[in-house]
Write a protein that holds these residues in place. Structure first.
Motif, short mmCIF file in Angstrom:
data_model
loop_
_atom_site.label_atom_id
_atom_site.label_comp_id
_atom_site.label_asym_id
_atom_site.label_seq_id
_atom_site.Cartn_x
_atom_site.Cartn_y
_atom_site.Cartn_z
N LEU A 66 0.87 -1.08 -0.12
CA LEU A 66 0.07 -0.01 0.24
C LEU A 66 0.90 1.31 0.06
O LEU A 66 2.00 1.29 0.82
N ILE A 67 0.53 2.21 -0.51
CA ILE A 67 1.30 3.35 -0.73
C ILE A 67 0.90 4.40 0.29
O ILE A 67 1.51 5.30 0.52
N ASP A 68 -0.36 4.32 0.85
CA ASP A 68 -0.67 5.12 1.65
C ASP A 68 -1.09 4.14 3.27
O ASP A 68 -1.99 4.26 4.15
N LYS A 69 -0.15 3.18 3.37
CA LYS A 69 -0.24 2.30 4.39
C LYS A 69 -0.35 3.11 5.87
O LYS A 69 -1.22 2.73 6.83
N GLU A 70 0.29 4.05 6.20
CA GLU A 70 0.12 4.48 7.55
C GLU A 70 -1.07 5.54 7.56
O GLU A 70 -1.86 5.22 8.60
N GLU A 71 -1.65 5.92 6.54
CA GLU A 71 -2.82 6.37 6.57
C GLU A 71 -4.12 5.58 7.10
O GLU A 71 -5.02 5.79 7.55
N VAL A 72 -3.74 4.45 5.85
CA VAL A 72 -5.09 3.46 6.15
C VAL A 72 -5.10 2.79 7.43
O VAL A 72 -6.08 2.28 8.09
N SER A 76 -9.07 6.18 12.85
CA SER A 76 -9.87 7.36 12.65
C SER A 76 -10.75 7.83 13.54
O SER A 76 -10.64 7.26 14.58
#
Length: 85
Positions: A66-72, A76
């Motif tokens: 994933l390129i947005d692993k930290e965000e995912v 939340s």
């Protein structure tokens, strides 16, 4: 090109000449679209064709992360307020 409807059981059909089938690349499965009082026939698109080999190549190159692993993976606001453990 003109042709006639032929009886196929309780239905009717159209014979498509072999050279036409070969020229436009029809396969066993076709898509029929009704548009502006016309019938359009075309090859059914093979959804995700070639994806399996593309994913294998990505995995070999370790390019399937994933390129947005930290965000995912970061919790939340909904996770913090609504989720009950």
């Amino acid at each position: 090109m003109k042709t006639k409807l032929i009886r196929i059981g309780n239905s009717q059909g159209v014979r498509i000449p072999k050279p036409v089938i070969e020229e436009i690349g029809l396969s066993e499965e076709i898509e029929m679209i009704l548009k502006d009082n016309q019938i359009i026939l075309r090859s059914a698109k093979q959804t995700r064709k070639g994806w399996d080999s593309a994913f294998e190549k990505m995995a070999q190159k370790d390019d399937d992360q994933l390129i947005d692993k930290e965000e995912v993976e970061a919790p939340s606001e909904w996770d913090e307020t609504e989720w009950t453990w």
